[in-house]
Design a protein around this motif. Structure first.
Motif, PDB file in Angstrom:
ATOM      1  N   GLY A   9       0.831  -1.112   0.208  1.00  8.62           N
ATOM      2  CA  GLY A   9      -0.004   0.014  -0.001  1.00  8.62           C
ATOM      3  C   GLY A   9       0.925   1.288   0.182  1.00  8.62           C
ATOM      4  N   GLY A  10       2.077   1.180  -0.576  1.00 11.14           N
ATOM      5  CA  GLY A  10       3.029   2.213  -0.671  1.00 11.14           C
ATOM      6  C   GLY A  10       2.365   3.213  -1.739  1.00 11.14           C
ATOM      7  N   ALA A  11       3.197   4.082  -2.250  1.00 11.47           N
ATOM      8  CA  ALA A  11       2.940   5.174  -3.259  1.00 11.47           C
ATOM      9  C   ALA A  11       2.301   4.352  -4.592  1.00 11.47           C
ATOM     10  CB  ALA A  11       4.018   5.932  -3.710  1.00 11.47           C
ATOM     11  N   MET A  12       3.204   3.218  -4.912  1.00 11.64           N
ATOM     12  CA  MET A  12       2.796   2.938  -6.322  1.00 11.64           C
ATOM     13  C   MET A  12       1.578   1.781  -6.203  1.00 11.64           C
ATOM     14  SD  MET A  12       3.585   2.994  -9.235  1.00 11.64           S
ATOM     15  CE  MET A  12       2.628   2.036 -10.720  1.00 11.64           C
ATOM     16  N   GLY A  13       1.508   0.896  -5.391  1.00 15.27           N
ATOM     17  CA  GLY A  13       0.454  -0.012  -4.963  1.00 15.27           C
ATOM     18  C   GLY A  13      -0.834   0.789  -5.130  1.00 15.27           C
ATOM     19  N   SER A  14      -0.860   1.951  -4.511  1.00 19.30           N
ATOM     20  CA  SER A  14      -2.125   2.487  -4.181  1.00 19.30           C
ATOM     21  C   SER A  14      -2.386   3.186  -5.355  1.00 19.30           C
ATOM     22  CB  SER A  14      -1.943   3.630  -2.924  1.00 19.30           C
ATOM     23  OG  SER A  14      -1.612   2.902  -1.874  1.00 19.30           O
ATOM     24  N   ILE A  47      -7.260   9.019   2.721  1.00 19.38           N
ATOM     25  CA  ILE A  47      -6.135   9.830   2.181  1.00 19.38           C
ATOM     26  C   ILE A  47      -4.832   9.253   2.222  1.00 19.38           C
ATOM     27  CG2 ILE A  47      -5.067  12.262   2.440  1.00 19.38           C
ATOM     28  CD1 ILE A  47      -7.997  13.125   3.115  1.00 19.38           C
ATOM     29  N   HIS A  48      -4.016   9.050   1.125  1.00 24.40           N
ATOM     30  CA  HIS A  48      -2.615   8.411   1.253  1.00 24.40           C
ATOM     31  C   HIS A  48      -1.640   9.435   1.352  1.00 24.40           C
ATOM     32  CE1 HIS A  48       0.883   5.922   0.006  1.00 24.40           C
ATOM     33  NE2 HIS A  48       0.092   4.925  -0.086  1.00 24.40           N
ATOM     34  N   SER A  49      -1.061   9.248   2.546  1.00 23.25           N
ATOM     35  CA  SER A  49       0.069  10.378   3.049  1.00 23.25           C
ATOM     36  C   SER A  49       1.216  10.569   2.082  1.00 23.25           C
ATOM     37  CB  SER A  49       0.496  10.006   4.436  1.00 23.25           C
ATOM     38  OG  SER A  49       1.129   8.622   4.446  1.00 23.25           O
ATOM     39  N   ALA A  50       1.607   9.586   1.196  1.00 20.36           N
ATOM     40  CA  ALA A  50       2.657   9.800   0.286  1.00 20.36           C
ATOM     41  C   ALA A  50       2.238  10.454  -1.073  1.00 20.36           C
ATOM     42  CB  ALA A  50       3.353   8.295   0.063  1.00 20.36           C
ATOM     43  N   LEU A  51       0.911   9.973  -1.474  1.00 22.52           N
ATOM     44  CA  LEU A  51       0.421  10.275  -2.578  1.00 22.52           C
ATOM     45  C   LEU A  51      -0.222  11.689  -2.459  1.00 22.52           C
ATOM     46  CD1 LEU A  51      -1.095   7.339  -3.986  1.00 22.52           C
ATOM     47  CD2 LEU A  51       0.972   8.207  -4.938  1.00 22.52           C
ATOM     48  N   LYS A  52      -0.584  12.179  -1.415  1.00 24.07           N
ATOM     49  CA  LYS A  52      -1.491  13.357  -1.010  1.00 24.07           C
ATOM     50  C   LYS A  52      -2.818  13.430  -1.932  1.00 24.07           C
ATOM     51  CE  LYS A  52       2.002  15.435   1.404  1.00 24.07           C
ATOM     52  NZ  LYS A  52       2.905  14.143   1.700  1.00 24.07           N
ATOM     53  N   ILE A  53      -3.546  12.445  -1.769  1.00 22.32           N
ATOM     54  CA  ILE A  53      -4.748  12.197  -2.713  1.00 22.32           C
ATOM     55  C   ILE A  53      -5.614  11.376  -2.078  1.00 22.32           C
ATOM     56  CG2 ILE A  53      -4.152  12.824  -5.003  1.00 22.32           C
ATOM     57  CD1 ILE A  53      -4.909   9.700  -5.257  1.00 22.32           C
ATOM     58  N   ARG A  54      -6.842  11.442  -2.143  1.00 25.46           N
ATOM     59  CA  ARG A  54      -8.010  10.475  -1.551  1.00 25.46           C
ATOM     60  C   ARG A  54      -8.002   9.326  -2.534  1.00 25.46           C
ATOM     61  NH1 ARG A  54     -13.526  12.765   0.869  1.00 25.46           N
ATOM     62  NH2 ARG A  54     -13.956  10.598   2.004  1.00 25.46           N
ATOM     63  N   LEU A  55      -8.255   8.098  -1.893  1.00 19.29           N
ATOM     64  CA  LEU A  55      -7.966   6.968  -3.020  1.00 19.29           C
ATOM     65  C   LEU A  55      -9.510   6.603  -3.071  1.00 19.29           C
ATOM     66  CD1 LEU A  55      -5.239   5.018  -1.206  1.00 19.29           C
ATOM     67  CD2 LEU A  55      -5.323   5.921  -3.553  1.00 19.29           C
ATOM     68  N   PRO A  56      -9.792   6.100  -4.268  1.00 22.94           N
ATOM     69  CA  PRO A  56     -11.254   5.874  -4.536  1.00 22.94           C
ATOM     70  C   PRO A  56     -11.869   5.000  -3.488  1.00 22.94           C
ATOM     71  CG  PRO A  56      -9.689   4.950  -6.455  1.00 22.94           C
ATOM     72  CD  PRO A  56      -8.943   5.281  -5.097  1.00 22.94           C
ATOM     73  N   LYS A  57     -13.261   5.566  -3.406  1.00 26.55           N
ATOM     74  CA  LYS A  57     -14.185   4.851  -2.278  1.00 26.55           C
ATOM     75  C   LYS A  57     -14.386   3.518  -2.463  1.00 26.55           C
ATOM     76  CE  LYS A  57     -17.175   8.506  -1.155  1.00 26.55           C
ATOM     77  NZ  LYS A  57     -18.322   9.609  -1.635  1.00 26.55           N
ATOM     78  N   LYS A  58     -14.197   2.787  -3.730  1.00 24.16           N
ATOM     79  CA  LYS A  58     -14.561   1.398  -4.077  1.00 24.16           C
ATOM     80  C   LYS A  58     -13.337   0.557  -3.702  1.00 24.16           C
ATOM     81  CE  LYS A  58     -18.195   1.548  -7.453  1.00 24.16           C
ATOM     82  NZ  LYS A  58     -18.352   1.855  -8.890  1.00 24.16           N
ATOM     83  N   LEU A  59     -12.259   1.321  -3.406  1.00 25.42           N
ATOM     84  CA  LEU A  59     -11.092   0.396  -3.109  1.00 25.42           C
ATOM     85  C   LEU A  59     -11.136  -0.128  -1.530  1.00 25.42           C
ATOM     86  CD1 LEU A  59      -8.024  -0.591  -3.256  1.00 25.42           C
ATOM     87  CD2 LEU A  59      -7.417   1.531  -2.531  1.00 25.42           C
ATOM     88  N   LYS A  60     -11.039  -1.548  -1.598  1.00 26.03           N
ATOM     89  CA  LYS A  60     -11.233  -2.194  -0.348  1.00 26.03           C
ATOM     90  C   LYS A  60      -9.897  -2.429   0.224  1.00 26.03           C
ATOM     91  CE  LYS A  60     -14.895  -5.129  -2.505  1.00 26.03           C
ATOM     92  NZ  LYS A  60     -15.047  -6.340  -3.127  1.00 26.03           N
TER      93      LYS A  60
END
Ligand SMILES: NC(=O)c1ccc[n+]([C@@H]2O[C@H](COP(=O)([O-])OP(=O)(O)OC[C@H]3O[C@@H](n4cnc5c(N)ncnc54)[C@H](O)[C@@H]3O)[C@@H](O)[C@H]2O)c1
Length: 320
Positions: A9-14, A47-60
């Motif tokens: 769940g790092g920057a790339m995986g996310s 909210i992903h702290s490395a990407l600084k964006i909100r990840l999709p709601k549908k992501l489990k």
């Protein structure tokens, strides 16, 4: 719709989950190692702290466990950094996982007992019996992918039709894919570009860096061929394509710029980049015992001087 499990769940995986969800796949992400990423992914807002964006709601998000690995997924995506590869290899072996795997991780593994270097796909095939391993590489800054800036990556599998199948499932208008049968070449290029981007970063002017860029490509051709990859892959997305983006703005080239100014690796790391992972350094240490002994020293003067600089903590000396 395919069921995809992303491990890491790092920057790339996310960031990778974003096109996958856009293509209406059922995507789960798990994080085996970092408390920070577990906190990000399990929070309500995601909210992903490395990407600084909100990840999709549908992501489990699911906690990492052996049971999770044994659930029925169509594709398992490995997005851990290089030190996580041994861990996940053992987990996949222990749980007898046989489903297709797609590797995003860039790097090579030195087996000290066998005195051999393996790519990650070779390592997974030989040491856990997974037959269908694809690799996805190329120029892709996770932060840019997360913001849907266009990029193009290459998916490699000996069975190119399977690579194309994955491409169909994950590519979008901003995440374009091309395909290759040269799995080893793609992996070797995507790993060693981390070393060459440090070298290019060491050039203290654009002119000097351009010279180092061209010499790096020549060395990359030799190294790729040495490991039984195809020379022409060096000029593709996983080689020259990824080298450009890493040299232009990555952590490796930043470290290279300090080495070029005359700092030793340890001093530069402590003084300027104490919290950054420098992947080129990890790879240099991993492959040093093999490369310094086995590869023709006249063919790789740049790689040799960078590796020596790091393992002996000496000042960088580049002759071009
Ligand atoms: N294929 C591509 O398009 C592409 C693009 C960018 C990055 N990458 C690669 O993806 C990998 C991850 O990059 P990132 O930017 O997400 O890094 P990151 O630092 O944001 O995340 C690293 C991930 O590896 C895990 N990890 C680190 N050490 C571990 C260990 N010892 N055991 C288990 N897990 C461990 C972390 O918990 C995290 O999940 C790197 O190899 C990078 O080169 C691939």
């Amino acid at each position: 719709m395919k069921k995809i499990l992303v491990i890491g769940g790092g920057a790339m995986g996310s960031a990778f989950t974003i096109p996958c969800i856009e293509k209406k796949n059922d995507v789960t992400i798990t994080e085996p190692y970092s408390k920070r990423f577990i906190r990000d992914l399990s929070s309500k807002k995601k909210i992903h702290s490395a990407l600084k964006i909100r990840l999709p709601k549908k992501l489990k998000f699911r906690r990492f466990s052996d049971d999770l690995l044994r659930e029925k997924f169509d594709l398992l995506v490995i997005a851990l950094s290089l030190p996580g590869i041994d861990f996940i290899r053992k987990k996949l072996k222990h749980n007898k996982i046989k489903i297709p795997v797609l590797v995003l991780t860039k790097g090579l593994k030195y087996l000290s007992k066998k005195k051999k270097i393996l790519t990650i796909s070779e390592n997974l095939k030989k040491n856990c019996g997974i037959k269908n391993v694809s690799v996805l590489k190329g120029p892709c800054l996770a932060k840019e992918l997360a913001r849907k800036n266009q990029t193009r990556v290459v998916i490699a599998n000996k069975n190119i039709n399977f690579a194309k199948k994955i491409g169909k499932q994950i590519s979008t208008k901003y995440y374009l894919t091309e395909f290759s049968r040269d799995v080893i070449g793609v992996e070797v290029c995507s790993a060693i570009k981390n070393i060459y981007s440090m070298i290019i970063g060491a050039g203290q002017s654009l002119n000097a860096s351009s010279n180092l860029f061209q010499k790096s490509i020549i060395e990359m051709k030799y190294v790729t061929k040495y490991f039984r990859g195809k020379e022409e892959t060096t000029l593709g997305l996983a080689g020259a394509g990824d080298l450009y983006v890493s040299a232009a703005g990555g952590r490796n080239s930043k470290m290279g710029s300090y080495l070029g100014k005359g700092y030793s690796f340890k001093t530069a790391k402590k003084k300027f980049m104490p919290n950054d992972t420098v992947e080129g350094e990890q790879l240099a240490r991993e492959i040093a015992p093999f490369v310094l002994k086995k590869l023709d020293k006249n063919k790789i003067p740049l790689m040799r001087s960078l590796i020596t600089t790091i393992i002996k903590n000496k000042k960088l000396k580049i002759k071009v």
